[in-house]
Motif scaffolding. Structure first.
Motif, PDB file in Angstrom:
ATOM      1  N   ARG A 240       0.697  -1.243  -0.111  1.00  0.00           N
ATOM      2  CA  ARG A 240       0.062  -0.023  -0.039  1.00  0.00           C
ATOM      3  C   ARG A 240       0.866   1.236  -0.064  1.00  0.00           C
ATOM      4  O   ARG A 240       0.733   2.258  -0.423  1.00  0.00           O
ATOM      5  CB  ARG A 240      -0.966  -0.069   1.250  1.00  0.00           C
ATOM      6  CG  ARG A 240      -1.869   1.208   1.173  1.00  0.00           C
ATOM      7  CD  ARG A 240      -2.550   1.444   0.265  1.00  0.00           C
ATOM      8  NE  ARG A 240      -3.189   2.865   0.234  1.00  0.00           N
ATOM      9  CZ  ARG A 240      -4.268   3.354   0.620  1.00  0.00           C
ATOM     10  NH1 ARG A 240      -5.138   2.255   1.132  1.00  0.00           N
ATOM     11  NH2 ARG A 240      -4.691   4.492   0.586  1.00  0.00           N
TER      12      ARG A 240
ATOM     13  N   TRP B  71      -0.919  -8.885  -3.365  1.00  0.00           N
ATOM     14  CA  TRP B  71      -1.737  -8.359  -2.397  1.00  0.00           C
ATOM     15  C   TRP B  71      -2.454  -9.379  -1.349  1.00  0.00           C
ATOM     16  O   TRP B  71      -3.070  -9.055  -0.416  1.00  0.00           O
ATOM     17  CB  TRP B  71      -2.784  -7.521  -3.128  1.00  0.00           C
ATOM     18  CG  TRP B  71      -3.661  -8.439  -3.911  1.00  0.00           C
ATOM     19  CD1 TRP B  71      -3.566  -8.630  -5.342  1.00  0.00           C
ATOM     20  CD2 TRP B  71      -4.975  -9.096  -3.604  1.00  0.00           C
ATOM     21  NE1 TRP B  71      -4.727  -9.295  -5.829  1.00  0.00           N
ATOM     22  CE2 TRP B  71      -5.604  -9.572  -4.803  1.00  0.00           C
ATOM     23  CE3 TRP B  71      -5.708  -8.970  -2.436  1.00  0.00           C
ATOM     24  CZ2 TRP B  71      -6.798 -10.185  -4.790  1.00  0.00           C
ATOM     25  CZ3 TRP B  71      -6.955  -9.585  -2.183  1.00  0.00           C
ATOM     26  CH2 TRP B  71      -7.454 -10.336  -3.537  1.00  0.00           C
ATOM     27  N   GLU B  72      -2.760 -10.732  -1.911  1.00  0.00           N
ATOM     28  CA  GLU B  72      -3.310 -11.828  -1.482  1.00  0.00           C
ATOM     29  C   GLU B  72      -2.425 -12.529  -0.326  1.00  0.00           C
ATOM     30  O   GLU B  72      -1.278 -12.482  -0.487  1.00  0.00           O
ATOM     31  CB  GLU B  72      -3.990 -12.642  -2.592  1.00  0.00           C
ATOM     32  CG  GLU B  72      -3.004 -13.657  -3.190  1.00  0.00           C
ATOM     33  CD  GLU B  72      -2.034 -12.868  -4.234  1.00  0.00           C
ATOM     34  OE1 GLU B  72      -1.074 -13.895  -4.411  1.00  0.00           O
ATOM     35  OE2 GLU B  72      -2.050 -11.968  -4.346  1.00  0.00           O
TER      36      GLU B  72
ATOM     37  N   PRO C  88      -6.754  -9.761   1.872  1.00  0.00           N
ATOM     38  CA  PRO C  88      -5.414  -8.850   1.799  1.00  0.00           C
ATOM     39  C   PRO C  88      -4.400  -9.506   2.887  1.00  0.00           C
ATOM     40  O   PRO C  88      -4.889 -10.012   3.792  1.00  0.00           O
ATOM     41  CB  PRO C  88      -6.025  -7.470   1.870  1.00  0.00           C
ATOM     42  CG  PRO C  88      -7.399  -7.722   2.665  1.00  0.00           C
ATOM     43  CD  PRO C  88      -8.012  -9.067   1.891  1.00  0.00           C
TER      44      PRO C  88
ATOM     45  N   PHE D 238      -1.493  -4.674   3.208  1.00  0.00           N
ATOM     46  CA  PHE D 238      -2.748  -4.094   2.630  1.00  0.00           C
ATOM     47  C   PHE D 238      -3.499  -4.088   3.970  1.00  0.00           C
ATOM     48  O   PHE D 238      -4.708  -4.520   3.795  1.00  0.00           O
ATOM     49  CB  PHE D 238      -3.234  -4.465   1.386  1.00  0.00           C
ATOM     50  CG  PHE D 238      -2.434  -4.408   0.261  1.00  0.00           C
ATOM     51  CD1 PHE D 238      -2.547  -3.309  -0.543  1.00  0.00           C
ATOM     52  CD2 PHE D 238      -1.559  -5.473  -0.097  1.00  0.00           C
ATOM     53  CE1 PHE D 238      -1.741  -2.921  -1.594  1.00  0.00           C
ATOM     54  CE2 PHE D 238      -0.357  -5.073  -1.098  1.00  0.00           C
ATOM     55  CZ  PHE D 238      -0.648  -4.070  -2.024  1.00  0.00           C
TER      56      PHE D 238
ATOM     57  N   MET E 285      -9.024  -4.070   1.185  1.00  0.00           N
ATOM     58  CA  MET E 285      -8.919  -3.519  -0.463  1.00  0.00           C
ATOM     59  C   MET E 285      -9.844  -2.496  -0.919  1.00  0.00           C
ATOM     60  O   MET E 285      -9.603  -1.979  -2.026  1.00  0.00           O
ATOM     61  CB  MET E 285      -9.089  -4.896  -1.189  1.00  0.00           C
ATOM     62  CG  MET E 285      -8.147  -5.934  -0.843  1.00  0.00           C
ATOM     63  SD  MET E 285      -6.237  -5.579  -0.784  1.00  0.00           S
ATOM     64  CE  MET E 285      -6.327  -5.415  -2.745  1.00  0.00           C
TER      65      MET E 285
ATOM     66  N   LEU F 205      -7.859  -4.986 -10.366  1.00  0.00           N
ATOM     67  CA  LEU F 205      -7.026  -5.878  -9.340  1.00  0.00           C
ATOM     68  C   LEU F 205      -6.937  -7.380 -10.135  1.00  0.00           C
ATOM     69  O   LEU F 205      -7.311  -7.668 -11.065  1.00  0.00           O
ATOM     70  CB  LEU F 205      -8.118  -6.287  -8.254  1.00  0.00           C
ATOM     71  CG  LEU F 205      -7.405  -6.918  -7.337  1.00  0.00           C
ATOM     72  CD1 LEU F 205      -6.304  -6.265  -6.463  1.00  0.00           C
ATOM     73  CD2 LEU F 205      -8.718  -7.490  -6.012  1.00  0.00           C
TER      74      LEU F 205
ATOM     75  N   TRP G 256     -15.572  -4.356  -2.610  1.00  0.00           N
ATOM     76  CA  TRP G 256     -14.504  -3.452  -2.618  1.00  0.00           C
ATOM     77  C   TRP G 256     -14.370  -2.311  -3.783  1.00  0.00           C
ATOM     78  O   TRP G 256     -13.740  -1.316  -3.373  1.00  0.00           O
ATOM     79  CB  TRP G 256     -13.080  -4.560  -2.816  1.00  0.00           C
ATOM     80  CG  TRP G 256     -12.993  -5.490  -1.797  1.00  0.00           C
ATOM     81  CD1 TRP G 256     -13.529  -5.384  -0.704  1.00  0.00           C
ATOM     82  CD2 TRP G 256     -12.019  -6.747  -1.726  1.00  0.00           C
ATOM     83  NE1 TRP G 256     -13.125  -6.828   0.156  1.00  0.00           N
ATOM     84  CE2 TRP G 256     -12.406  -7.400  -0.594  1.00  0.00           C
ATOM     85  CE3 TRP G 256     -11.379  -7.093  -2.803  1.00  0.00           C
ATOM     86  CZ2 TRP G 256     -11.517  -8.570  -0.284  1.00  0.00           C
ATOM     87  CZ3 TRP G 256     -10.501  -8.410  -2.494  1.00  0.00           C
ATOM     88  CH2 TRP G 256     -10.643  -9.039  -1.266  1.00  0.00           C
TER      89      TRP G 256
END
Length: 511
Positions: free
Chosen positions: A195, A219-220, A228, A232, A236, A252, A317
């Motif tokens: 982020r 991000w996962e 997230p 993050f 999200m 995304l 999101w």
């Protein structure tokens, strides 16, 4: 050219000619092209060409695609481990040219150069259509043995590809949408993206001409577990708001059809995974230092899991651009819960995503089997991952992540423009962390312009001030283009010849 002067190359067909379409009639829509429609599970054509080339189309985005000499070895992925990820390993043939959903041969018959013509045999509707060709025969079949609709087109090279594209567009429709200029995190930050990175980069992108920001892998929590990670922590929806607040579309990356063995999904819900005839979960491909599994998209609970995943990303999101990656895993061979053609199962899973997110969300498929994606995806990646290097001395795999491989595939799939959006992958403007020459970077940019898809991954701080005007011009202008030959195009006032890039790499590809 009229029907009376169609090429006279010897040709013999085996199959059932549709009564509604007379065999070898001139196309009503494209003069100079003869078309024969066939309804059959298998078709063979004695093409009668003595010299020439064959066009092979790979099954998915990363599969090698292009022309090879008819009397030469086939274009293929030689390593079976890589082939499981980047092509269709079931119908690989080390001796004959082989292809998915269409195959073309072009060259001269017994009459010499005056008899030069192109035959394109393509599927219009059918179960996992596959083809092969040798010096005598062009053959096609469906994997299930069920009847399919095929068309054989005969005429000039450019004309037959254009006619086939038009027939597919009429049948499946075209989802016209433009994401504008895309900034992607992958080819700069890779899985380290955070982020904090986005906080520094996103505010600078609108002034350069970007319209969409696509957060890629990293991000996962884990592939298969689409929540997230600690980088993050604010969630999200907060990322999507950051992008939208700067006037850009939030995008995304997600791989909804796969799961790593260590994911919660694979451990807690193993019943969702595709299995082989012995009941063992199929290894659908390799990445992230491991193999990965595929979901069985004929299971309602597996499809429901996919729908819940994408619905959360879009409706909760706020992301309206999805890069759906590794989706070819939905079409790998396996013992599915229902007796459904594997590419039909893939298409049904894809359609479930479209139904869940709605018509206005931009869906880009990477690793996407192109034929069963038509009319559902807005765009497909056209080649392997690009890289800031032209080639790699340690690899001769045509599906490997290299700029030349991405370019060769992208150029050889330009005939599909107008059928589905074409993403040739990102281009480069940065000078650091980049081994590409100015000529090689220009080839990538020209292919992107011809594909009508502009994407960049360079953070603004990585681009020298003197190169920023060229970046803005690339992102915000649309020069007129024209095809001049197989690899030659006019882009604005320049003539671009991709021949040296394409032909220069052919000898290095595995034969």
């Amino acid at each position: 050219m009229t029907a009376a002067t169609l090429p006279t190359v010897p040709m013999r067909l085996e199959g059932t000619v549709l009564a509604t379409r007379p065999g070898r009639a001139a196309s009503p829509a494209r003069p100079g092209v003869a078309e024969t429609w066939l309804d059959a599970s298998r078709v063979s054509v004695l093409h009668g060409l003595t010299t020439g080339d064959v066009y092979r189309n790979g099954q998915n985005s990363w599969s090698p695609t292009g022309w090879r000499p008819l009397d030469g070895p086939p274009l293929r992925v030689a390593d079976p481990r890589r082939r499981q990820t980047a092509d269709d390993t079931r119908w690989d043939d080390p001796l004959r040219h082989h292809s998915s959903w269409l195959l073309a041969v072009t060259g001269s018959g017994p009459g010499g150069p005056e008899s030069t013509t192109t035959y394109l045999l393509g599927c219009l509707e059918g179960d996992t259509p596959r083809l092969h060709a040798d010096r005598d025969v062009l053959a096609a079949w469906t994997e299930t043995g069920r009847r399919a609709t095929w068309v054989l087109l005969e005429g000039g090279e450019e004309d037959v590809f254009a006619r086939y594209r038009d027939l597919l567009a009429e049948r499946y429709g075209v989802l016209e949408a433009d994401p504008g200029a895309v900034w992607s995190s992958w080819y700069s930050l890779y899985e380290t993206v955070s982020r904090a990175d986005l906080d520094a980069i996103v505010p600078r992108l609108p002034g350069l001409g970007f319209d969409t920001v696509q957060l890629d892998d990293g991000w996962e929590e884990l592939v298969g577990d689409w929540t997230p990670n600690a980088k993050f922590a604010a969630g999200m929806a907060d990322v999507a708001s950051l992008i939208a607040d700067h006037g850009m579309r939030p995008g995304l990356w997600v791989a909804p059809f796969i799961a790593l063995p260590g994911s919660r999904l694979a451990r807690r819900n193993p019943q969702l995974l595709l299995r082989d005839a012995d009941g063992v979960p199929v290894r659908a491909g390799s990445n992230w230092g491991s193999h990965y599994h595929a979901l069985d998209l004929t299971r309602p609970d597996a499809v429901q899991h996919v729908v819940e995943t994408v619905s959360r990303i879009v409706h909760e999101w706020g992301f309206t651009y999805l890069k759906l990656d590794f989706v070819n895993a939905g079409a790998v061979a396996g013992a599915r819960a229902q007796d459904v053609d594997r590419e039909a199962a893939y298409r049904a899973g894809l359609q479930a995503i479209r139904d869940a997110v709605g018509p206005d969300v931009y869906l880009l498929g990477s690793g996407a089997p192109v034929f069963p994606s038509l009319g559902v995806l807005n765009a497909v990646r056209t080649g392997p991952d690009v890289a800031p290097m032209w080639d790699n001395y340690a690899s001769d795999d045509p599906s490997d992540a290299m700029a030349r491989n991405a370019l060769v595939n992208g150029v050889n799939r330009l005939w599909m423009r107008g059928l589905v959006g074409l993403d040739p992958d990102v281009v480069y403007f940065r000078r650091r962390r980049n081994l590409l020459s100015d000529e090689q970077m220009q080839w990538l940019r020209d292919c992107a312009v011809l594909s009508a898809f502009r994407a960049v991954s360079d953070p603004p701080d990585w681009i020298e001030p003197g190169d920023l005007p060229a970046l803005r011009a690339f992102l915000t202008t649309t020069p007129e283009t024209e095809r001049l030959g197989r690899y030659a195009y006019r882009v604005g006032e320049r003539v671009v010849d991709f021949g040296p890039a394409v032909d220069g790499g052919a000898a290095l590809y595995p034969l």
